[in-house]
Write an enzyme that holds these catalytic residues in place. Structure first.
Site, short mmCIF file in Angstrom:
data_model
loop_
_atom_site.label_atom_id
_atom_site.label_comp_id
_atom_site.label_asym_id
_atom_site.label_seq_id
_atom_site.Cartn_x
_atom_site.Cartn_y
_atom_site.Cartn_z
N GLU A 119 0.99 -1.23 0.01
CA GLU A 119 0.05 0.16 0.01
C GLU A 119 0.97 1.28 0.05
O GLU A 119 0.13 2.24 -0.16
CB GLU A 119 -0.90 -0.08 1.40
N GLU B 58 6.65 -21.59 9.02
CA GLU B 58 6.95 -20.66 9.99
C GLU B 58 8.09 -21.21 11.10
O GLU B 58 8.86 -20.56 11.55
CB GLU B 58 5.96 -20.00 10.96
#
Length: 313
Positions: A87, A118
């Site tokens: 963004e 992870e």
């Protein structure tokens, strides 16, 4: 020998007594229970405003030196980092590589869970190597539970490569990890409404913190004038309209004059503002902005923003 305890010391993994019977609630009661928990998040973020401000200053220094901010996370944390990075260009006109998001499991993990990724400590370090992180960059680890091996590996490698490091966690991370980062941001949002579901309060806190860090650093870099997004480049109908309205408001001109100025500025709103306010052509406006370090206020002769850290005691 006593049986092992089922309880986890991590705050994000503890059971929330306020929602213990949520499975018995109707829809309206579920909304009430979840919203009551959500309202705790802004206060938790406010409580860690000082380290957030320090992170803004660290990122600003990196940007001014031509270096980068890199978010690293897994699961929800990684997706939120990628989202914030994506963004920044449309909001602030920044280069795509200025803020980057690294997620365990790669691009596929954005659309589908890759939870096992992870656990790979080495992969976190390899991701940092692949981005050629070096001194002056900032590696910002996001690990809601404070223990994600992928994030720990990335931060350890970032330190070895001389980069600045930030950790965002919603619980107290291990001491050895804390000792390995320059700034720790620890908003304690408390146990989740659904035990361990850090996409909820921890995710909301993460979004607030990341928004604040990049917005703060970009504003400090002169990529806003007042609270207006003047560094946008008008490439769509919506952005063209927004850009014209910004120039009209800031410069006190009609839409046609604003449109002409933006066209003459190759679609760059900030340049158009300086052109109109200083009555110069595009090259003159660009020169003034360059001399002002990108700040519209400095370029048009208004009082400049405060120096780094001046707002904190």
């Amino acid at each position: 020998m006593s049986p092992a305890s089922p309880h986890d010391a991590r705050l994000t993994e503890q059971r929330n007594p306020e929602t213990a019977d949520i499975d018995l609630a109707d829809a309206a009661r579920i909304v009430e229970l979840l919203n009551r928990q959500d309202r705790l998040v802004p206060e938790a973020v406010w409580a860690v405003r000082e380290p957030i401000a320090r992170a803004i200053e660290m990122v600003e220094r990196a940007f001014r030196a031509g270096r980068r901010l890199m978010y690293v996370g897994a699961g929800t944390s990684g997706r939120l980092g990628v989202l914030d990075a994506a963004e920044c260009p449309p909001t602030f006109g920044s280069a795509p590589d200025m803020v980057q998001g690294i997620i365990a499991g790669g691009a596929a993990a954005l659309m589908r869970g890759a939870e096992g990724a992870e656990d790979d400590f080495d992969a976190g370090g390899e991701a940092v190597d692949a981005r050629e992180v070096r001194a002056g960059d900032v590696v910002f680890g996001i690990a809601a539970s404070g223990t994600t091996p992928y994030v720990r590996g990335a931060l350890a490698r970032a330190v070895s490569r001389g980069a600045g490091t930030v950790l965002l966690s919603c619980t107290d991370p291990p001491r050895d990890l804390l000792a390995n980062v320059d700034i720790a941001i620890l908003p304690k949002v408390g146990p989740e409404a659904l035990t361990g579901s850090t996409r909820m309060k921890a995710g909301t806190a993460t979004k607030l913190v990341l928004n604040t860090v990049t917005t703060g650093a970009m504003v400090r870099m002169g990529r806003a004038y007042g609270n207006l997004m003047v560094d946008l480049v008008a490439l769509s109908d919506k952005l063209r309209d927004r850009g014209e309205r910004i120039v009209m408001e800031v410069c006190g001109v009609e839409r046609e004059a604003a449109r002409r100025a933006i066209t003459d500025a190759d679609g760059h709103v900030k340049t158009a503002i300086v052109m109109l306010k200083r009555r110069v052509d595009r090259d003159g406006a660009l020169r003034l902005l360059d001399e002002a370090g990108g700040s519209v206020r400095r370029a048009v002769g208004e009082p400049p923003p405060p120096v780094e850290g001046a707002g904190r005691g």
